[in-house]
Design a protein around this motif. Structure first.
Motif, PDB file in Angstrom:
ATOM      1  N   ALA A   4      -2.391 -95.646  -9.687  1.00 45.83           N
ATOM      2  CA  ALA A   4      -1.156 -96.009  -9.342  1.00 45.83           C
ATOM      3  C   ALA A   4      -0.462 -94.746  -9.451  1.00 45.83           C
ATOM      4  N   VAL A   5       0.928 -94.572  -8.892  1.00 48.36           N
ATOM      5  CA  VAL A   5       1.651 -93.177  -8.949  1.00 48.36           C
ATOM      6  C   VAL A   5       2.297 -93.238 -10.119  1.00 48.36           C
ATOM      7  N   GLU A   6       2.349 -94.104 -11.030  1.00 49.80           N
ATOM      8  CA  GLU A   6       2.992 -93.943 -12.349  1.00 49.80           C
ATOM      9  C   GLU A   6       2.464 -93.089 -13.278  1.00 49.80           C
ATOM     10  N   TYR A   7       0.982 -92.994 -13.105  1.00 51.81           N
ATOM     11  CA  TYR A   7      -0.008 -92.436 -14.155  1.00 51.81           C
ATOM     12  C   TYR A   7       0.092 -90.888 -13.783  1.00 51.81           C
ATOM     13  N   TYR A   8       0.277 -90.678 -12.402  1.00 49.70           N
ATOM     14  CA  TYR A   8       0.380 -89.392 -11.974  1.00 49.70           C
ATOM     15  C   TYR A   8       1.962 -88.518 -12.400  1.00 49.70           C
ATOM     16  N   LEU A   9       2.755 -89.575 -12.375  1.00 51.40           N
ATOM     17  CA  LEU A   9       4.032 -89.365 -12.908  1.00 51.40           C
ATOM     18  C   LEU A   9       3.952 -88.984 -14.512  1.00 51.40           C
ATOM     19  N   LEU A  11       1.401 -88.112 -16.314  1.00 48.90           N
ATOM     20  CA  LEU A  11       0.550 -87.088 -16.345  1.00 48.90           C
ATOM     21  C   LEU A  11       1.254 -85.708 -15.989  1.00 48.90           C
ATOM     22  N   SER A  12       2.240 -85.794 -15.113  1.00 49.04           N
ATOM     23  CA  SER A  12       2.770 -84.535 -15.005  1.00 49.04           C
ATOM     24  C   SER A  12       4.137 -84.337 -15.808  1.00 49.04           C
ATOM     25  N   ALA A  13       4.666 -85.526 -16.197  1.00 51.65           N
ATOM     26  CA  ALA A  13       5.879 -85.430 -17.283  1.00 51.65           C
ATOM     27  C   ALA A  13       5.066 -84.827 -18.619  1.00 51.65           C
ATOM     28  N   ALA A  14       3.794 -85.329 -18.880  1.00 49.13           N
ATOM     29  CA  ALA A  14       3.143 -84.514 -20.025  1.00 49.13           C
ATOM     30  C   ALA A  14       3.050 -83.012 -20.040  1.00 49.13           C
ATOM     31  N   VAL A  15       2.446 -82.685 -18.757  1.00 51.85           N
ATOM     32  CA  VAL A  15       2.258 -81.146 -18.599  1.00 51.85           C
ATOM     33  C   VAL A  15       3.304 -80.501 -18.647  1.00 51.85           C
ATOM     34  N   PHE A  16       4.611 -81.173 -18.019  1.00 50.60           N
ATOM     35  CA  PHE A  16       5.622 -80.342 -18.079  1.00 50.60           C
ATOM     36  C   PHE A  16       6.289 -80.128 -19.434  1.00 50.60           C
ATOM     37  N   CYS A  17       6.297 -81.202 -20.282  1.00 48.46           N
ATOM     38  CA  CYS A  17       6.638 -81.359 -21.547  1.00 48.46           C
ATOM     39  C   CYS A  17       5.821 -80.289 -22.237  1.00 48.46           C
ATOM     40  N   ILE A  18       4.691 -80.050 -22.325  1.00 47.40           N
ATOM     41  CA  ILE A  18       3.679 -79.124 -22.925  1.00 47.40           C
ATOM     42  C   ILE A  18       4.202 -77.476 -22.465  1.00 47.40           C
ATOM     43  N   GLY A  19       4.687 -77.634 -21.355  1.00 46.00           N
ATOM     44  CA  GLY A  19       4.877 -76.080 -20.787  1.00 46.00           C
ATOM     45  C   GLY A  19       6.308 -75.724 -21.200  1.00 46.00           C
ATOM     46  N   LEU A  20       7.341 -76.758 -21.205  1.00 45.08           N
ATOM     47  CA  LEU A  20       8.626 -76.673 -21.896  1.00 45.08           C
ATOM     48  C   LEU A  20       8.378 -76.114 -23.375  1.00 45.08           C
ATOM     49  N   PHE A  21       7.549 -76.974 -24.148  1.00 46.13           N
ATOM     50  CA  PHE A  21       7.580 -76.723 -25.478  1.00 46.13           C
ATOM     51  C   PHE A  21       6.998 -75.193 -25.550  1.00 46.13           C
ATOM     52  N   LEU A  33       4.478 -67.041 -19.736  1.00 42.60           N
ATOM     53  CA  LEU A  33       3.724 -66.856 -18.622  1.00 42.60           C
ATOM     54  C   LEU A  33       2.894 -68.034 -18.308  1.00 42.60           C
ATOM     55  N   MET A  34       2.161 -68.507 -19.254  1.00 44.18           N
ATOM     56  CA  MET A  34       1.044 -69.690 -18.985  1.00 44.18           C
ATOM     57  C   MET A  34       1.968 -71.006 -18.937  1.00 44.18           C
ATOM     58  N   SER A  35       3.084 -71.065 -19.868  1.00 43.76           N
ATOM     59  CA  SER A  35       3.961 -72.233 -20.078  1.00 43.76           C
ATOM     60  C   SER A  35       4.730 -72.423 -18.622  1.00 43.76           C
ATOM     61  N   VAL A  36       5.227 -71.446 -17.806  1.00 44.53           N
ATOM     62  CA  VAL A  36       5.697 -71.574 -16.383  1.00 44.53           C
ATOM     63  C   VAL A  36       4.671 -72.064 -15.572  1.00 44.53           C
ATOM     64  N   GLU A  37       3.542 -71.417 -15.660  1.00 45.00           N
ATOM     65  CA  GLU A  37       2.672 -72.062 -14.930  1.00 45.00           C
ATOM     66  C   GLU A  37       2.315 -73.375 -14.993  1.00 45.00           C
ATOM     67  N   LEU A  38       2.173 -73.984 -16.334  1.00 43.50           N
ATOM     68  CA  LEU A  38       2.293 -75.379 -16.753  1.00 43.50           C
ATOM     69  C   LEU A  38       3.316 -76.106 -15.881  1.00 43.50           C
ATOM     70  N   MET A  39       4.332 -75.765 -16.036  1.00 40.34           N
ATOM     71  CA  MET A  39       5.517 -76.390 -15.233  1.00 40.34           C
ATOM     72  C   MET A  39       5.512 -76.481 -13.898  1.00 40.34           C
TER      73      MET A  39
END
Length: 101
Positions: A4-9, A11-21, A33-39
């Motif tokens: 389901a598309v919700e799981y992708y979202l 995952l994407s939100a988790a990866v984006f939050c890790i990058g933002l952190f 640089l690595m955090s921007v790549e994660l985002m």
């Protein structure tokens, strides 16, 4: 079996939050640089998930452009990091006070 598309979202939100952190808490320019790549990769996950969900290839093509942009960003970022290291013998962005206005 389709995921389901919700799981992708999620995952994407988790990866984006890790990058933002990483951007908000680290002082090392390489970690920035690595955090921007994660985002950027989180955005790519969203593009591909919605592309698959709507049955349209536009999101996948746009994610390819984003990957090219990320490669260019890494090249410029590593150049900046090399200059930072050459001038300050460190990649800590808080020590580079002479590069500020």
């Amino acid at each position: 079996m389709a995921v389901a598309v919700e799981y992708y979202l999620l995952l994407s939100a988790a990866v984006f939050c890790i990058g933002l952190f990483g951007i908000l808490t680290r002082r090392n320019a390489l970690m920035f640089l690595m955090s921007v790549e994660l985002m950027l990769n989180a955005a790519n996950i969203n593009f591909i998930a919605f592309s698959h969900y709507h049955g349209n290839l536009t999101g996948q093509v746009f994610s390819l452009f984003t990957m090219a942009l990320a490669a260019a960003e890494v090249a410029v970022g590593i150049g900046i990091i090399l200059v930072l290291y050459r001038n300050f013998r460190d990649v800590d962005v808080t020590k580079a006070t002479t590069m500020r206005w």
